[in-house]
Design a protein around this motif. Structure first.
Motif, PDB file in Angstrom:
ATOM      1  N   TYR A  35       0.834  -1.208   0.000  1.00  0.00           N
ATOM      2  CA  TYR A  35       0.000   0.000   0.000  1.00  0.00           C
ATOM      3  C   TYR A  35       0.865   1.254   0.000  1.00  0.00           C
ATOM      4  O   TYR A  35       0.608   2.209  -0.733  1.00  0.00           O
ATOM      5  CB  TYR A  35      -0.917   0.071   1.221  1.00  0.00           C
ATOM      6  CG  TYR A  35      -1.857  -1.081   1.451  1.00  0.00           C
ATOM      7  CD1 TYR A  35      -2.333  -1.867   0.420  1.00  0.00           C
ATOM      8  CD2 TYR A  35      -2.276  -1.377   2.745  1.00  0.00           C
ATOM      9  CE1 TYR A  35      -3.202  -2.917   0.673  1.00  0.00           C
ATOM     10  CE2 TYR A  35      -3.148  -2.412   2.998  1.00  0.00           C
ATOM     11  CZ  TYR A  35      -3.606  -3.183   1.961  1.00  0.00           C
ATOM     12  OH  TYR A  35      -4.467  -4.209   2.218  1.00  0.00           O
ATOM     13  N   ALA A  64      -6.252  -2.523   7.437  1.00  0.00           N
ATOM     14  CA  ALA A  64      -6.351  -3.478   6.340  1.00  0.00           C
ATOM     15  C   ALA A  64      -7.348  -4.560   6.703  1.00  0.00           C
ATOM     16  O   ALA A  64      -7.486  -4.925   7.870  1.00  0.00           O
ATOM     17  CB  ALA A  64      -4.998  -4.104   6.042  1.00  0.00           C
ATOM     18  N   SER A 106      -6.736  -8.177  -0.436  1.00  0.00           N
ATOM     19  CA  SER A 106      -6.959  -7.323   0.731  1.00  0.00           C
ATOM     20  C   SER A 106      -7.461  -5.951   0.307  1.00  0.00           C
ATOM     21  O   SER A 106      -7.298  -5.532  -0.838  1.00  0.00           O
ATOM     22  CB  SER A 106      -5.689  -7.168   1.559  1.00  0.00           C
ATOM     23  OG  SER A 106      -4.729  -6.411   0.853  1.00  0.00           O
ATOM     24  N   GLY A 108      -7.226  -1.922   1.790  1.00  0.00           N
ATOM     25  CA  GLY A 108      -6.467  -1.111   2.722  1.00  0.00           C
ATOM     26  C   GLY A 108      -6.981   0.313   2.796  1.00  0.00           C
ATOM     27  O   GLY A 108      -7.672   0.784   1.891  1.00  0.00           O
TER      28      GLY A 108
END
Length: 135
Positions: A35, A64, A106, A108
């Motif tokens: 990120y 996250a 994921s 974030g």
């Protein structure tokens, strides 16, 4: 966490063997590094984030949601989105995806505050970043 809108930046990168931990998957800290890399490349591309600039971003909150285990080998895409802008802050969102399948590993979030590097206090968010958040 819900990421909506158009990505303001997309960065492709490999998962490195060294990103794996003793459990055979990417350690959770690796997601935050992905990120960060995407966010800084995005900001640098907009003309911000250089060490010699008098102002710049600092993170005051990050999170996250880990949706799928990430294992080597993998090629990843990190999409960065501009969210709500405040007087001195900007919400940013990230999606970490598989480059081939588009499957999301994921989601974030990072709230950045614009800071004067001399006074170490917040300063107004640059108008060009505010404009991205309005789109």
């Amino acid at each position: 966490m819900s990421v909506q809108g158009n990505a303001v930046n997309s960065l492709t990168m490999p998962l490195r063997w060294g990103d794996m931990d003793a459990y055979g998957h990417a350690n959770n800290t690796v997601y935050f590094r992905f990120y960060e890399e995407a966010r800084m490349i995005w900001l640098t591309g907009l003309g911000f984030g250089n060490a010699e600039d008098p102002t710049g971003p600092v993170i005051i909150k990050t999170s996250a949601t880990f949706l799928k285990e990430l294992k080597h080998p993998a090629t990843l895409v990190v999409e960065t989105y501009a969210g709500k802008a405040g007087n001195t802050s900007l919400d940013t969102y990230h999606l970490l995806k598989d480059a081939e399948t588009g499957e999301v590993y994921s989601e974030g979030y990072a709230k950045i505050v614009w800071m004067d590097k001399t006074t170490r206090k917040s300063t107004p968010l640059p108008e060009s970043l505010r404009a991205l958040a309005a789109k």
